[in-house]
Design an enzyme around this catalytic site. Structure first.
Site, PDB file in Angstrom:
ATOM      1  N   PRO A   1      -5.572  -5.429   8.490  1.00  0.00           N
ATOM      2  CA  PRO A   1      -6.110  -6.409   7.538  1.00  0.00           C
ATOM      3  C   PRO A   1      -5.103  -6.804   6.470  1.00  0.00           C
ATOM      4  O   PRO A   1      -4.203  -6.041   6.121  1.00  0.00           O
ATOM      5  CB  PRO A   1      -7.303  -5.680   6.920  1.00  0.00           C
ATOM      6  CG  PRO A   1      -6.975  -4.233   7.068  1.00  0.00           C
ATOM      7  CD  PRO A   1      -6.188  -4.106   8.334  1.00  0.00           C
ATOM      8  N   ASP A   2      -5.278  -8.009   5.977  1.00  0.00           N
ATOM      9  CA  ASP A   2      -4.495  -8.493   4.843  1.00  0.00           C
ATOM     10  C   ASP A   2      -5.178  -7.990   3.581  1.00  0.00           C
ATOM     11  O   ASP A   2      -6.347  -8.274   3.356  1.00  0.00           O
ATOM     12  CB  ASP A   2      -4.482 -10.020   4.867  1.00  0.00           C
ATOM     13  CG  ASP A   2      -3.782 -10.624   3.656  1.00  0.00           C
ATOM     14  OD1 ASP A   2      -3.282  -9.858   2.821  1.00  0.00           O
ATOM     15  OD2 ASP A   2      -3.758 -11.850   3.565  1.00  0.00           O
ATOM     16  N   PHE A   3      -4.473  -7.233   2.738  1.00  0.00           N
ATOM     17  CA  PHE A   3      -5.169  -6.659   1.588  1.00  0.00           C
ATOM     18  C   PHE A   3      -5.559  -7.702   0.543  1.00  0.00           C
ATOM     19  O   PHE A   3      -6.272  -7.412  -0.402  1.00  0.00           O
ATOM     20  CB  PHE A   3      -4.407  -5.485   0.959  1.00  0.00           C
ATOM     21  CG  PHE A   3      -3.160  -5.820   0.188  1.00  0.00           C
ATOM     22  CD1 PHE A   3      -1.927  -5.420   0.666  1.00  0.00           C
ATOM     23  CD2 PHE A   3      -3.221  -6.476  -1.025  1.00  0.00           C
ATOM     24  CE1 PHE A   3      -0.771  -5.699  -0.051  1.00  0.00           C
ATOM     25  CE2 PHE A   3      -2.070  -6.750  -1.754  1.00  0.00           C
ATOM     26  CZ  PHE A   3      -0.844  -6.362  -1.253  1.00  0.00           C
ATOM     27  N   ARG A   4      -5.127  -8.949   0.730  1.00  0.00           N
ATOM     28  CA  ARG A   4      -5.590 -10.014  -0.170  1.00  0.00           C
ATOM     29  C   ARG A   4      -6.865 -10.682   0.333  1.00  0.00           C
ATOM     30  O   ARG A   4      -7.402 -11.568  -0.310  1.00  0.00           O
ATOM     31  CB  ARG A   4      -4.511 -11.094  -0.328  1.00  0.00           C
ATOM     32  CG  ARG A   4      -3.401 -10.665  -1.241  1.00  0.00           C
ATOM     33  CD  ARG A   4      -2.386 -11.755  -1.482  1.00  0.00           C
ATOM     34  NE  ARG A   4      -1.312 -11.201  -2.255  1.00  0.00           N
ATOM     35  CZ  ARG A   4      -0.372 -10.421  -1.764  1.00  0.00           C
ATOM     36  NH1 ARG A   4      -0.373 -10.129  -0.491  1.00  0.00           N
ATOM     37  NH2 ARG A   4       0.574  -9.930  -2.527  1.00  0.00           N
TER      38      ARG A   4
ATOM     39  N   ASN B   1       6.035  -8.291   6.734  1.00  0.00           N
ATOM     40  CA  ASN B   1       5.224  -7.155   7.160  1.00  0.00           C
ATOM     41  C   ASN B   1       6.058  -5.885   7.262  1.00  0.00           C
ATOM     42  O   ASN B   1       7.270  -5.924   7.475  1.00  0.00           O
ATOM     43  CB  ASN B   1       4.550  -7.459   8.496  1.00  0.00           C
ATOM     44  CG  ASN B   1       3.602  -8.639   8.396  1.00  0.00           C
ATOM     45  OD1 ASN B   1       3.058  -8.898   7.335  1.00  0.00           O
ATOM     46  ND2 ASN B   1       3.424  -9.362   9.482  1.00  0.00           N
TER      47      ASN B   1
ATOM     48  N   ASP C   1       4.967  -3.173   9.285  1.00  0.00           N
ATOM     49  CA  ASP C   1       4.340  -2.378  10.352  1.00  0.00           C
ATOM     50  C   ASP C   1       5.210  -2.112  11.569  1.00  0.00           C
ATOM     51  O   ASP C   1       4.849  -1.301  12.430  1.00  0.00           O
ATOM     52  CB  ASP C   1       3.032  -3.042  10.801  1.00  0.00           C
ATOM     53  CG  ASP C   1       3.204  -4.537  11.092  1.00  0.00           C
ATOM     54  OD1 ASP C   1       4.142  -4.899  11.825  1.00  0.00           O
ATOM     55  OD2 ASP C   1       2.399  -5.337  10.580  1.00  0.00           O
TER      56      ASP C   1
ATOM     57  N   HIS D   1      10.256  -6.688   3.206  1.00  0.00           N
ATOM     58  CA  HIS D   1       9.547  -5.702   2.383  1.00  0.00           C
ATOM     59  C   HIS D   1       9.650  -4.281   2.917  1.00  0.00           C
ATOM     60  O   HIS D   1       8.882  -3.408   2.522  1.00  0.00           O
ATOM     61  CB  HIS D   1       8.072  -6.121   2.235  1.00  0.00           C
ATOM     62  CG  HIS D   1       7.898  -7.416   1.502  1.00  0.00           C
ATOM     63  ND1 HIS D   1       6.822  -8.252   1.676  1.00  0.00           N
ATOM     64  CD2 HIS D   1       8.697  -8.034   0.585  1.00  0.00           C
ATOM     65  CE1 HIS D   1       6.956  -9.324   0.906  1.00  0.00           C
ATOM     66  NE2 HIS D   1       8.093  -9.204   0.237  1.00  0.00           N
TER      67      HIS D   1
END
Length: 235
Positions: A30-33, A101, A103, A118
């Site tokens: 999920p996108d935390f925003r 991302n 991940d 990031h």
């Protein structure tokens, strides 16, 4: 619109891809925003606060609780978007993937030239001696991960208040500046300095693929609203 994108991809051997959280949501990350409120149910602070350098230094225990629960998805697998980009790279069409991302799914899909703006959850270092630790070792311990030397282990992830890696940034700018086709997908283009990289693109094949509007929509040569995996799987 898909036909136009297909034509540009077929004709180009200098494609650069710039992606955000929306590239991984189709893999179950999920996108935390997002507005589902999941992140606010267990924590007293908003995600942006917890994922700041100051909070990491002052509340490392709470930081790692959030980090393990909400940023690590060890069972996630690459989706159609990751696989298509890796395929284009093998064909000599795609020069680089620039991602916000952390991940590692692009590499899992087979992409080689991946610039992680990031950082990555798969790299972890002791702040004292620099010893490297794998993700599994961070997941297997409770509380604050500690090195054999006694130092604290920090994920190689860029937190708020921290600067981006200058080498990664420079290489990303170079790829964008010289790209024929620039495909930007799965990002709200709201996080700087990453979003500011787009201004260095000088070509006329800027493709934006996103489920919701972005501040750069008016600048796009081709605008497609939808899920990135579903779009790329049609090519």
């Amino acid at each position: 619109m898909i036909d136009q994108l297909k034509q540009w991809v077929q004709q180009s051997d200098n494609i650069v891809f710039f992606g955000g959280a929306g590239v991984s949501t189709e893999s179950g990350i999920p996108d935390f925003r997002s507005t589902d409120g999941l992140y606010y149910q267990e924590y007293q602070y908003p995600p942006e606060t917890i994922l700041s350098h100051t909070f990491y230094e002052e509340n490392p225990l709470e930081f790692f609780r959030f980090y393990r629960n909400k940023l690590i998805y060890p069972d996630a697998k690459p989706n159609a978007a990751h696989n298509k980009l890796a395929e284009w790279e093998k064909q000599g069409k795609l020069k680089a993937v620039i991602t916000q991302n952390i991940d590692g799914l692009h590499q899992m899909a087979g992409s080689k030239e991946v610039l992680e703006l990031h950082g990555s959850i798969h790299r972890n270092y002791c702040e004292s001696c620099g010893k490297f630790y794998r993700l599994q070792e961070i997941m297997d311990c409770d509380g604050i991960p500690t090195c054999s030397c006694g130092g604290r282990i920090k994920p190689d992830v860029v937190l708020y208040e921290e600067g981006l890696d200058s080498n990664i940034l420079s290489r990303s700018l170079n790829y964008i500046r010289h790209a024929d086709v620039l495909i930007v997908a799965g990002t709200s283009l709201a996080v700087y300095p990453a979003a500011g990289l787009l201004q260095y693109y000088t070509g006329n094949h800027l493709v934006l693929i996103n489920k919701t509007p972005t501040p750069y929509d008016a600048n796009a040569d081709l605008l497609i609203q939808g899920k990135i995996g579903e779009v790329l799987s049609q090519l």
